[in-house]
Design an enzyme around this catalytic site. Structure first.
Site, PDB file in Angstrom:
ATOM      1  CB  ALA A 247      49.527  38.255  44.932  1.00  0.00           C
ATOM      2  CD  GLU A 250      40.563  40.490  46.031  1.00  0.00           C
ATOM      3  OE1 GLU A 250      39.339  40.678  45.869  1.00  0.00           O
ATOM      4  OE2 GLU A 250      41.430  40.891  45.232  1.00  0.00           O
ATOM      5  CB  SER A 252      45.738  35.852  52.759  1.00  0.00           C
ATOM      6  OG  SER A 252      46.964  35.452  52.172  1.00  0.00           O
ATOM      7  CB  CYS A 355      51.471  31.469  44.237  1.00  0.00           C
ATOM      8  SG  CYS A 355      51.336  32.840  45.403  1.00  0.00           S
ATOM      9  CD  GLU A 364      48.999  36.297  55.003  1.00  0.00           C
ATOM     10  OE1 GLU A 364      48.003  36.999  55.257  1.00  0.00           O
ATOM     11  OE2 GLU A 364      49.570  36.330  53.897  1.00  0.00           O
TER      12      GLU A 364
END
Length: 407
Positions: A247, A250, A252, A355, A364
């Site tokens: 979560a 991957e 991001s 999320c 990010e």
């Protein structure tokens, strides 16, 4: 699983029967034309070979995401045999739970995973991004995915969790072994299973160590999170940390690649993004080509929808990637347009399972892309050598060979 399509000729036109499978590599390469047909011709689509029901319209996907009573998460978010079933929470932690179990776990985790903790990371994340980017930008040519996007999100999660610098290369290697897999069979290869086991062992040791000496990090926050006398067990904490590999790393990584590719394909939007509209670039990428394309659910009772009956226990794929291209919600949805209203996007889900790390994912992407455009005036992408990942629910790239023009 790739199933041949049947075709019939009508006059001079050839009509291809509607077909959708999340395992079909051809569909994974470009699912959006198939999504359009699903929304129009079969909004509740049955694939008997894969034993799934695919729901594609925005209104229906949103309704199911909000209806955890009839659309359960207990069997997991992915339909491959390695992930699906009553033990799914081993991979997905509280994301593969229903209330009241989910309510308890998410409540405790959210006490540690706060917006304040995430926002405080930004200065350090910029240092990490610059450290990865400096030699790449000096070289002028690099692979955005392998040389940057695969490294940066992993180090972000390590920074958040509190992984010591000496261990970050190990965590990065184990994470990549889990993420890069051949999913044609739906089974995890032995090296991925071994990597999961080694990560569980590592995080268990780190949790024990941090229990004796707290720091200002997420792991310490998880250890301290409480609701009255209720606390997360060490096993639950390790489960949350394993969840972050998928979560928090991957998706991001794939978001960065999808944004880069979308900018390459849309020069006008690229010029706007590189002129400072990084946030709009990220939000439109999340709508236009989200890294998570589908979320699995299982029905707890028979559900009637658009003349179809999904039986109790049915495996349902909620096609969020299709919902984000629904013309009933987004005007001219196949255009990549910076600044459009993306408030209805389902890129981070909705309902109880919206999320928890959405703010971290956005941070990010903003840090990474803004650091790149601060140093780069433009770029070229070698699409002939680009490689996609193969996944039943994720979409993105494993390789994006790039040459940049410095400012």
């Amino acid at each position: 699983m790739i199933v041949p399509r049947a075709a019939v000729t009508i006059g001079e036109a050839t009509h291809v029967d509607l077909f959708y499978s999340p395992y079909d590599f051809g569909i994974q390469n470009d699912p959006y034309p198939v999504y359009a047909r699903l929304r129009e011709e079969s909004p509740v689509y049955r694939n008997e070979a894969d034993d799934i029901w695919a729901v594609s319209r925005h209104a229906d996907v949103l309704s199911a995401l909000k209806d955890s009573a009839r659309f359960s998460s207990v069997n997991g978010l992915r339909i491959e045999p390695a992930f699906w079933g009553p033990d799914a929470e081993r991979f997905f932690s509280f994301v593969a739970m229903d209330p009241p179990k989910h309510t308890r776990m998410r409540g405790l985790v959210s006490r540690a995973f706060t917006r304040k903790r995430v926002e405080a990371l930004e200065p350090r994340l910029r240092e990490i991004a610059r450290g990865h980017l400096r030699p790449l930008l000096e070289a002028g040519s690099f692979d955005l995915m392998r040389d940057f996007a695969a490294c940066f999100p992993t180090d972000v999660i390590s920074e958040l969790v509190g992984v010591p610098e000496r261990d970050r290369e190990l965590v990065r290697d184990l994470g990549m072994a889990i993420m890069y897999r051949d999913e044609e069979s739906g089974d995890l290869p032995p090296e991925a299973l071994e990597a999961i086991g080694r990560l569980v062992g590592y995080y268990t040791e780190l949790t024990v160590e941090r229990a004796g000496k707290r720091r200002d990090d997420l792991l310490s926050g998880l250890l301290d999170a409480s609701e009255g006398d209720d606390r997360l067990t060490p096993e639950e904490i390790v489960g949350v940390l394993i969840l972050l590999v998928g979560a928090g790393i991957e998706t991001s990584m794939l978001l960065l690649g999808n944004a880069w590719h979308a900018a390459w394909r849309h020069p006008e939007a690229r010029a706007e993004a590189f002129a400072g509209r990084v946030d709009d670039w990220i939000e439109e990428t999340l709508r236009y080509d989200p890294p998570t394309q589908a979320l699995a659910r299982s029905t707890t009772e028979a559900v009637e929808l658009h003349g179809e009956t999904i039986p109790a226990g049915g495996r349902v794929l909620l096609l969020t990637g299709s919902a984000n291209r629904d013309p009933e919600v987004f005007a001219d949805p196949d255009r990549f347009v910076l600044g459009r209203d993306t408030g209805a996007s389902l890129a981070f889900g909705n309902g109880r399972h919206h999320c928890l790390g959405a703010s971290l994912g956005r941070l990010e992407a903003r840090v990474a892309l803004s650091e790149i455009v601060a140093a780069v005036a433009d770029f070229e992408l070698d699409e002939d050598r680009a490689e996609r990942v193969h996944s039943s629910n994720d979409r993105g790239f494993a390789s994006l060979p790039t040459t940049v023009t410095p400012r």
